[in-house]
Design a protein around this motif. Sequence first.
Motif, PDB file in Angstrom:
ATOM      1  N   ILE A   8       0.916  -0.792   0.196  1.00 25.34           N
ATOM      2  CA  ILE A   8       0.094   0.070   0.175  1.00 25.34           C
ATOM      3  C   ILE A   8       0.264   1.448   0.082  1.00 25.34           C
ATOM      4  CG2 ILE A   8      -0.095   0.080   2.224  1.00 25.34           C
ATOM      5  CD1 ILE A   8      -3.046   0.909   1.673  1.00 25.34           C
ATOM      6  N   VAL A   9       0.530   2.022  -0.728  1.00 27.16           N
ATOM      7  CA  VAL A   9       1.349   3.046  -1.118  1.00 27.16           C
ATOM      8  C   VAL A   9       0.731   4.687  -0.455  1.00 27.16           C
ATOM      9  CG1 VAL A   9       2.574   5.150  -2.400  1.00 27.16           C
ATOM     10  CG2 VAL A   9       2.285   2.676  -3.197  1.00 27.16           C
ATOM     11  N   ILE A  10       0.756   5.504   0.407  1.00 31.01           N
ATOM     12  CA  ILE A  10       0.536   6.459   1.137  1.00 31.01           C
ATOM     13  C   ILE A  10       0.624   7.562   0.586  1.00 31.01           C
ATOM     14  CG2 ILE A  10      -0.062   7.577   3.109  1.00 31.01           C
ATOM     15  CD1 ILE A  10       0.931   4.689   4.738  1.00 31.01           C
ATOM     16  N   GLY A  11       0.403   8.503  -0.862  1.00 34.17           N
ATOM     17  CA  GLY A  11       0.360   9.556  -1.262  1.00 34.17           C
ATOM     18  C   GLY A  11       0.579   9.228  -3.048  1.00 34.17           C
ATOM     19  N   ALA A  12      -0.092   9.442  -3.805  1.00 37.44           N
ATOM     20  CA  ALA A  12       0.054   9.889  -4.910  1.00 37.44           C
ATOM     21  C   ALA A  12       0.717  10.624  -5.670  1.00 37.44           C
ATOM     22  CB  ALA A  12      -1.049   9.916  -5.215  1.00 37.44           C
ATOM     23  N   GLY A  13       2.015  11.254  -5.935  1.00 33.72           N
ATOM     24  CA  GLY A  13       2.601  12.074  -5.982  1.00 33.72           C
ATOM     25  C   GLY A  13       3.513  11.004  -6.978  1.00 33.72           C
ATOM     26  N   MET A  14       4.734  12.170  -7.005  1.00 37.72           N
ATOM     27  CA  MET A  14       6.105  11.389  -8.257  1.00 37.72           C
ATOM     28  C   MET A  14       6.432  10.073  -7.648  1.00 37.72           C
ATOM     29  SD  MET A  14       5.138  13.114 -11.243  1.00 37.72           S
ATOM     30  CE  MET A  14       3.866  13.352 -10.487  1.00 37.72           C
ATOM     31  N   ALA A  15       6.896   9.936  -6.182  1.00 37.43           N
ATOM     32  CA  ALA A  15       7.306   8.888  -6.060  1.00 37.43           C
ATOM     33  C   ALA A  15       6.342   7.388  -5.764  1.00 37.43           C
ATOM     34  CB  ALA A  15       8.077   9.550  -3.872  1.00 37.43           C
ATOM     35  N   GLY A  16       5.891   7.946  -5.106  1.00 38.26           N
ATOM     36  CA  GLY A  16       4.272   6.397  -4.665  1.00 38.26           C
ATOM     37  C   GLY A  16       3.904   6.124  -5.568  1.00 38.26           C
ATOM     38  N   ILE A  17       3.441   7.055  -7.251  1.00 39.22           N
ATOM     39  CA  ILE A  17       3.646   6.738  -8.438  1.00 39.22           C
ATOM     40  C   ILE A  17       3.593   5.360  -8.827  1.00 39.22           C
ATOM     41  CG2 ILE A  17       2.814   7.525 -11.075  1.00 39.22           C
ATOM     42  CD1 ILE A  17       1.380  10.158  -9.489  1.00 39.22           C
ATOM     43  N   ILE A  32      -2.945   2.631  -3.754  1.00 36.51           N
ATOM     44  CA  ILE A  32      -2.560   3.861  -2.962  1.00 36.51           C
ATOM     45  C   ILE A  32      -3.707   4.429  -2.872  1.00 36.51           C
ATOM     46  CG2 ILE A  32      -2.639   4.435  -5.880  1.00 36.51           C
ATOM     47  CD1 ILE A  32      -0.100   5.725  -5.926  1.00 36.51           C
ATOM     48  N   VAL A  33      -3.653   5.279  -1.896  1.00 33.08           N
ATOM     49  CA  VAL A  33      -4.302   5.884  -1.325  1.00 33.08           C
ATOM     50  C   VAL A  33      -3.575   7.885  -1.219  1.00 33.08           C
ATOM     51  CG1 VAL A  33      -3.401   5.015   1.480  1.00 33.08           C
ATOM     52  CG2 VAL A  33      -5.667   6.485   0.663  1.00 33.08           C
ATOM     53  N   ASP A  34      -4.489   8.651  -1.628  1.00 33.65           N
ATOM     54  CA  ASP A  34      -3.965  10.348  -0.961  1.00 33.65           C
ATOM     55  C   ASP A  34      -5.335  10.685  -1.194  1.00 33.65           C
ATOM     56  OD1 ASP A  34      -2.778  12.542  -1.182  1.00 33.65           O
ATOM     57  OD2 ASP A  34      -1.610  11.731  -2.711  1.00 33.65           O
ATOM     58  N   GLU A  35      -5.594  11.593   0.777  1.00 36.89           N
ATOM     59  CA  GLU A  35      -6.843  12.215   0.564  1.00 36.89           C
ATOM     60  C   GLU A  35      -6.702  13.714  -0.570  1.00 36.89           C
ATOM     61  OE1 GLU A  35      -6.451  14.929   4.294  1.00 36.89           O
ATOM     62  OE2 GLU A  35      -4.668  14.018   4.381  1.00 36.89           O
ATOM     63  N   VAL A 106      -3.359  -1.080 -10.186  1.00 36.29           N
ATOM     64  CA  VAL A 106      -3.065  -0.104  -9.171  1.00 36.29           C
ATOM     65  C   VAL A 106      -4.062   0.037  -8.495  1.00 36.29           C
ATOM     66  CG1 VAL A 106      -2.939   1.358  -7.867  1.00 36.29           C
ATOM     67  CG2 VAL A 106      -1.049   0.278  -9.458  1.00 36.29           C
ATOM     68  N   LEU A 107      -5.650  -0.253  -7.054  1.00 35.69           N
ATOM     69  CA  LEU A 107      -6.306   0.034  -6.431  1.00 35.69           C
ATOM     70  C   LEU A 107      -6.129   1.560  -5.908  1.00 35.69           C
ATOM     71  CD1 LEU A 107      -9.630  -0.595  -5.464  1.00 35.69           C
ATOM     72  CD2 LEU A 107      -7.914  -1.194  -3.623  1.00 35.69           C
ATOM     73  N   CYS A 108      -7.029   2.677  -6.460  1.00 31.46           N
ATOM     74  CA  CYS A 108      -6.897   3.857  -5.979  1.00 31.46           C
ATOM     75  C   CYS A 108      -8.106   4.202  -5.548  1.00 31.46           C
ATOM     76  CB  CYS A 108      -7.419   4.574  -7.819  1.00 31.46           C
ATOM     77  SG  CYS A 108      -5.984   4.366  -8.861  1.00 31.46           S
ATOM     78  N   LEU A 109      -7.614   4.549  -3.994  1.00 28.02           N
ATOM     79  CA  LEU A 109      -8.543   4.955  -2.741  1.00 28.02           C
ATOM     80  C   LEU A 109      -8.588   6.138  -2.769  1.00 28.02           C
ATOM     81  CD1 LEU A 109      -7.349   2.167  -1.145  1.00 28.02           C
ATOM     82  CD2 LEU A 109      -9.262   2.308  -2.228  1.00 28.02           C
ATOM     83  N   ARG A 110      -9.644   6.892  -2.013  1.00 30.77           N
ATOM     84  CA  ARG A 110      -9.081   8.398  -1.263  1.00 30.77           C
ATOM     85  C   ARG A 110      -9.224   8.503   0.632  1.00 30.77           C
ATOM     86  NH1 ARG A 110      -8.554  11.840  -5.691  1.00 30.77           N
ATOM     87  NH2 ARG A 110      -9.290  10.979  -7.741  1.00 30.77           N
ATOM     88  N   GLY A 111      -8.871   9.186   0.672  1.00 32.44           N
ATOM     89  CA  GLY A 111      -9.020   9.461   2.162  1.00 32.44           C
ATOM     90  C   GLY A 111      -8.252   9.938   3.018  1.00 32.44           C
ATOM     91  N   ARG A 112      -8.088  10.047   4.230  1.00 36.33           N
ATOM     92  CA  ARG A 112      -6.992   9.873   5.161  1.00 36.33           C
ATOM     93  C   ARG A 112      -6.767   8.464   5.532  1.00 36.33           C
ATOM     94  NH1 ARG A 112      -7.547  15.300   8.970  1.00 36.33           N
ATOM     95  NH2 ARG A 112      -7.081  16.478   7.350  1.00 36.33           N
TER      96      ARG A 112
END
Length: 448
Positions: A8-17, A32-35, A106-112
């Motif tokens: 699970i990747v926390i943060g959908a910026g360049m490193a996480g993507i 991957i998750v990002d709020e 990749v499963l894309c999730l939204r939330g804190r």
Amino acid sequence: MIDTLDLIVIGAGMAGINAAKKCSKAGWSVAIVDELPYGGTCALRGCDPKKMLRAGAEAVEAAQRLDGKGVVGEVRIDWPALTKHKESFTDPVPESIEGGLSDAGVLCLRGRARFIAENRIAIDGNGEFAFRHALIATGAKPRPLDFPGAEQLIDSTDFLNLAELPRRIVFVGGGYVSFEFAHIAARAGAQVTILDRGSQQLKMFDPDLVDMLLDRSRLAGIEIVTEAALDRIEGANGKHRVAYQKAGENHIAEADLVVHGAGRVPAIDQLDFTAAGIEIENGGVKVTPWLQSPSNSRVFAAGDAAASPGKPLTPVAVFEGKIAASNMLKDKRTAPDYIGVPSVVFTIPELARVGLLEEEARERGEVDVSFTDTSSWFSQKRLGESHAGAKIIAGDGGQILGAHMFGPDAAEFINIFSLAIKLGLTVKQVKSMPAAYPTGASDIGSMF
């Protein structure tokens, strides 16, 4: 219900993507998750939108430099129209990135997100997930400021999304954000002031060239106040009084807008590391040289969130994310190579560096330093530019250790020196490069 994931990747910026795609393509189950909208700071709230706005400032500046030299007529910035130009790039980014991740499996999730155990994470609105590995790639946020009225400051994200540009702007801090945005705002017609508590600005860059940048900034109409200790911000409804002290005297700067440019810190405070046994170092996630948490081996970190030796730059985040992914996939201990990573302050003109500063190089032994004021050279003359310079640092054997440039297109030229340092090239080898003429790069051979 708890779903178990390989990563699970926390943060959908360049490193996480990059890490998420790499591991998913290798057959892992990845989420991957990002709020915030997918894309991270660089694409949505930093590097890219900033440079879109800078395009307007460059056009105005170019016309002003050549006023009386063959260019006539007023050129000005229509801020709302320039903002729409910026949005033509940023608006499609989140959907595009999320689509690319989904296509990669990749499963894309939204939330804190927050840790609830060494191998479990909770995501608001999505439940709980167990994981074999986790990557923290949450990036950075503006440094918290503690003085009366600090809540009246806007941050860099807010500045990039301004519908209209106020007439009087004060930037707090003397780093990248303040100088880059100040140069845009000044060319757009704003009255701009930078208040910095230090005596030296942009400390990560060559001080001789920083001095040149300060002179050029003042020529562009930017007021720079150094050794200014901020006391408080008063006022409301877009009318501010910024109170500060300098040399023991009290001063007031009147402003319609006050912008936070006093540095950034890792955005990790809401992740509840205690629950997962994750250690913090220098404000970021403590990691080994191969980007793994020493206290929770399931967890890796990359980019601005990691307390690694890498600079807080997008290219560093990209290769740290890829290396962290590779280390997880192959159970290896490969450390990133940070040699030859360039940095640029996108003022007008630009300030760039790669490799060692002169002071750092001298601490290591004998060096040869070539400092050249290139202000009168053809490359600047044709553009009407008044300030430019270069400093090249070489070791005993002629190997290039550092390169520092200020002037038009310095951000492009520094890439040549980045490659030279990465490959261990010498001054003689770089000087032997045949360059197209007349181009800025053709000046390089004369800078030694």
